[in-house]
Every structure is written in structure tokens, then in C-alpha cells.
Design a protein around this motif. Structure first.
Motif, PDB file in Angstrom:
ATOM      1  N   VAL A 101      -0.867  -1.305  -1.211  1.00 56.23           N
ATOM      2  CA  VAL A 101       0.192  -1.814  -0.353  1.00 56.23           C
ATOM      3  C   VAL A 101       1.155  -2.630  -1.205  1.00 56.23           C
ATOM      4  O   VAL A 101       0.722  -3.406  -2.071  1.00 56.23           O
ATOM      5  CB  VAL A 101      -0.402  -2.665   0.781  1.00 56.23           C
ATOM      6  CG1 VAL A 101       0.692  -3.268   1.637  1.00 56.23           C
ATOM      7  CG2 VAL A 101      -1.323  -1.816   1.639  1.00 56.23           C
ATOM      8  N   PRO A 102       2.480  -2.493  -1.029  1.00 56.84           N
ATOM      9  CA  PRO A 102       3.432  -3.285  -1.830  1.00 56.84           C
ATOM     10  C   PRO A 102       3.185  -4.778  -1.669  1.00 56.84           C
ATOM     11  O   PRO A 102       2.998  -5.285  -0.559  1.00 56.84           O
ATOM     12  CB  PRO A 102       4.794  -2.877  -1.270  1.00 56.84           C
ATOM     13  CG  PRO A 102       4.572  -1.543  -0.629  1.00 56.84           C
ATOM     14  CD  PRO A 102       3.165  -1.557  -0.127  1.00 56.84           C
ATOM     15  N   THR A 103       3.186  -5.497  -2.784  1.00 60.49           N
ATOM     16  CA  THR A 103       2.954  -6.944  -2.747  1.00 60.49           C
ATOM     17  C   THR A 103       4.221  -7.740  -2.492  1.00 60.49           C
ATOM     18  O   THR A 103       4.141  -8.915  -2.137  1.00 60.49           O
ATOM     19  CB  THR A 103       2.336  -7.398  -4.077  1.00 60.49           C
ATOM     20  OG1 THR A 103       3.208  -6.996  -5.155  1.00 60.49           O
ATOM     21  CG2 THR A 103       0.983  -6.744  -4.282  1.00 60.49           C
ATOM     22  N   SER A 104       5.395  -7.136  -2.681  1.00 57.72           N
ATOM     23  CA  SER A 104       6.652  -7.823  -2.408  1.00 57.72           C
ATOM     24  C   SER A 104       7.762  -6.786  -2.291  1.00 57.72           C
ATOM     25  O   SER A 104       7.664  -5.684  -2.844  1.00 57.72           O
ATOM     26  CB  SER A 104       6.985  -8.830  -3.518  1.00 57.72           C
ATOM     27  OG  SER A 104       7.201  -8.152  -4.745  1.00 57.72           O
ATOM     28  N   VAL A 105       8.813  -7.156  -1.570  1.00 59.80           N
ATOM     29  CA  VAL A 105      10.016  -6.324  -1.437  1.00 59.80           C
ATOM     30  C   VAL A 105      11.163  -7.119  -2.049  1.00 59.80           C
ATOM     31  O   VAL A 105      11.533  -8.185  -1.518  1.00 59.80           O
ATOM     32  CB  VAL A 105      10.292  -5.984   0.038  1.00 59.80           C
ATOM     33  CG1 VAL A 105      11.558  -5.154   0.174  1.00 59.80           C
ATOM     34  CG2 VAL A 105       9.102  -5.240   0.641  1.00 59.80           C
ATOM     35  N   PRO A 106      11.738  -6.681  -3.143  1.00 65.43           N
ATOM     36  CA  PRO A 106      12.766  -7.494  -3.820  1.00 65.43           C
ATOM     37  C   PRO A 106      13.938  -7.867  -2.928  1.00 65.43           C
ATOM     38  O   PRO A 106      14.481  -8.972  -3.039  1.00 65.43           O
ATOM     39  CB  PRO A 106      13.191  -6.601  -4.995  1.00 65.43           C
ATOM     40  CG  PRO A 106      12.015  -5.713  -5.242  1.00 65.43           C
ATOM     41  CD  PRO A 106      11.406  -5.460  -3.912  1.00 65.43           C
TER      42      PRO A 106
END
Length: 346
Positions: free
Chosen positions: A183-188
Motif C-alpha cells: 500500500v502506498p505510504t504517502s501521496v506527494p
């Protein structure tokens, strides 16, 4: 508006089973590795069962009159116990435990018919008798039958052994294999907004549902994928503040919230470990120190002696009938000398 074709999901089923509604089942057949592990666990269980039956037979024979007990009766009891362990064990478990012996249940295997139906008593008895005769323990030409059994399992496309071929059964996995994607850990694009979020009302159940959706989103097809994402985001948006910037898909918002929640959890964990290291450093693993040299570790004679005390004088406490006297200064720790008591107090 043209719909894009859905990418095929990875299929694990190789058993070739079809349900009554003509739907191919995603069921994997058990190969020689998992079946050997299940057999090893079953053999250990059978050994324990054989020891218990041997003790029971010994107690029964000891309770019978001496004129009744002979070699023939002992052999008969032993044969019945051996048949119960080798044949009755798999047949009873497969009949009353949905085709699973204790070893198969631990590994996640199940015996079914070749068409996917539950295994019957006749099939279980047939595969058990064939297994005892030519596979394990292999009463007929043990070494040759073992080689033949392994060769059949390696060459059969469904991994079946001789007993399965004769009885018309197969062994399948009951646990499905799933590919989990990170799962993505952050969305820039949403880092600044995520940093200001209030996540105090976001419970673990909703966060887990969102994480499972993001891990399996590649297996879902439209319009169900978008509908499920919008439903999860509607529930999550009702418990977090402030609202997100508009114009992005619901899946991106879910990933941003979960990434921020994961970041804050890691910070709390790091602070907790820092507090633990400050209060109880012995609880944390420290660097291994090499053993000291015995010759260098031995203390010198001068270091072994206690440090000399500073010279001081000590005044003996006054005793009734006497005047206080001073003890001259001496090197080393002060010592107390017993006071002289009057004759009437000795």
C-alpha cells in the motif's frame, strides 16, 4: 465510451474443477512437498495412537485369566490394533472430518473426488488399502513400491498417487494463495493536507477495510472498483478533518490518509522506544562486547586494596562518671573501642 478490458487476474487453480453452475473453481492441487509434510505429521500421530493402543491391549490382556491368554490371542489383538492405526485412522478422519486427517488439516489439504465432490467411505477405504499395500508403509516390495509411488506423483498433472488413481480422488489445497501488493505510504500531492489531518475518530476497522481494498484494487473491475472506493471514502471523510482538496480520485485520498496514519504510528513507536531506552536501557539489546583477556582483566595488588582514609580524630562518647577523651588521629578507617563502665554497671 469504450470500456477498457480488465487485466486478467493471476489464477492459481490447476485442479480443473467446475461447479454446478459451470464456473471454474480456483483450487490448487497438492503436490509432493505439501503431501509429504502432511504424511509426516500423520505418521507421528499414528505412532502416538499405536503406543496408546499397545498400552490398552496390555491392560486388557493382563486383566484376562491366564488360561485364556495365549500367543494367538495376543497376535489377534496386535493385528486389530495395527489395522485400526494404518487403515481405520485415515478412513474415519476422511469420513467425519471432510476429507482431512490431522496432518492434512495442519497443512491445509483435503481429499476430494476427481469431480470435486466430497470423498466417500468406499473411496477412502480403497486409497487407504492401496496406500498400506504399495505406498506407505508398503507391505509389498517396499523399496520398489516407494519409487513407483513417487514417480507417479511427479508425473501426474494433478499430483495424484497410486491410491488416488485407483479410488478416483485427488488432494487439493483448502487455503487460497493471494498476491499482496504494498500500500502506498504517502501521496506527494497530498502530503501537506495529510499532515494537518485529525485522525482521532478513524477506527481500526475502517482503516483495515481501506488497506485491504488498496491491496486488492488491481483484482477488481469497473464499475465495482470505483463504487467500493467512493463508499469507503465517504465513510472515512465523515470522521476526518479538514476536507481534502478537490479533483482527485477516492483511491488517492484513501492512500494519503493511510500513509499519514502509518507515519504517525511509526513516530509513536519511535518515541516509545526512546523512552524505554532512557528509563530501562537494560531491556534493549546492546552491542556485543568481546571477552576481556584474563591476564589484563586481573586486578593489580595495589588496585585490590581499599583506598586509605584521611587522617582524622575520633572523640569517644562520654560515659557517666568519666570525662570525654580524645582518640589520637590514625591512618585508615576509625575504630570504636569499648567504653569503660563503672563497677556498678558491669
Amino acid at each position: 465510451m469504450s470500456a477498457q478490458p480488465r487485466p486478467p487476474a493471476p489464477g492459481w487453480g490447476d485442479a480443473g474443477l467446475v461447479s454446478g453452475e459451470a464456473v471454474a473453481l480456483d483450487v490448487r492441487v497438492a503436490r509432493i512437498g505439501s503431501r509429504a509434510l502432511a504424511l509426516l505429521l500423520d505418521v507421528l500421530t499414528q505412532l502416538l495412537l499405536a503406543m496408546a493402543l499397545a498400552m490398552l491391549v496390555g491392560i486388557v490382556l493382563a486383566a484376562l485369566p491366564m488360561r485364556v491368554v495365549d500367543a494367538a490371542l495376543s497376535n489377534a489383538f496386535g493385528t486389530v490394533a495395527l489395522v485400526a492405526v494404518l487403515v481405520g485412522y485415515p478412513v474415519l478422519f476422511e469420513r467425519f472430518n471432510h476429507g482431512r486427517t490431522p496432518g492434512k488439516m495442519a497443512v491445509g489439504l483435503r481429499v476430494v473426488s476427481a469431480d470435486g465432490a466430497p470423498v466417500g467411505v468406499r473411496q477412502s477405504l480403497t486409497r487407504a488399502l492401496v496406500g498400506v499395500a504399495v505406498e506407505w508403509p508398503g507391505l509389498v516390495l517396499p523399496l520398489l513400491s516407494w519409487v513407483a509411488g513417487v514417480t507417479v506423483m511427479l508425473t501426474d498433472k494433478h499430483g495424484r498417487r497410486l491410491g488416488d488413481l485407483v479410488a478416483g480422488t485427488m488432494v487439493v489445497h483448502t487455503r487460497s494463495a493471494t498476491i499482496w501488493r504494498p500500500v502506498p505510504t504517502s501521496v506527494p500531492a497530498l502530503v501537506g493536507w495529510a499532515y494537518t489531518l485529525d485522525l482521532s475518530r478513524l477506527d481500526d476497522g475502517l482503516a483495515l477495510a481501506a488497506r485491504q481494498y488498496l491491496a486488492r484494487v488491481h483484482q477488481l473491475a469497473e464499475p465495482a472498483r470505483d463504487r467500493l472506493a467512493r463508499g469507503l471514502w465517504a465513510e472515512m471523510a465523515a470522521v476526518i478533518t479538514p476536507p481534502p482538496p478537490p479533483g482527485l480520485p477516492a483511491t488517492v485520498y484513501l492512500a494519503a490518509v493511510l500513509g499519514e496514519r502509518h507515519r504517525r504510528a511509526r513516530l509513536r513507536l519511535a518515541r516509545g522506544r526512546a523512552v524505554t531506552a532512557a528509563l530501562w536501557p537494560e531491556l534493549l539489546p546492546g552491542p556485543a562486547t568481546p571477552p576481556a583477556d584474563p591476564a589484563s582483566a586481573a586486578p593489580s595488588p595495589a588496585a585490590a586494596l581499599p583506598p586509605a582514609a584521611e587522617p582524622s580524630s575520633f572523640v569517644r562518647p562520654a560515659v557517666p562518671g568519666e570525662s570525654p577523651t580524645a582518640v589520637p588521629a590514625q591512618a585508615g578507617p576509625p575504630t570504636l573501642r569499648p567504653a569503660t563502665l563503672p563497677d556498678n554497671r558491669r
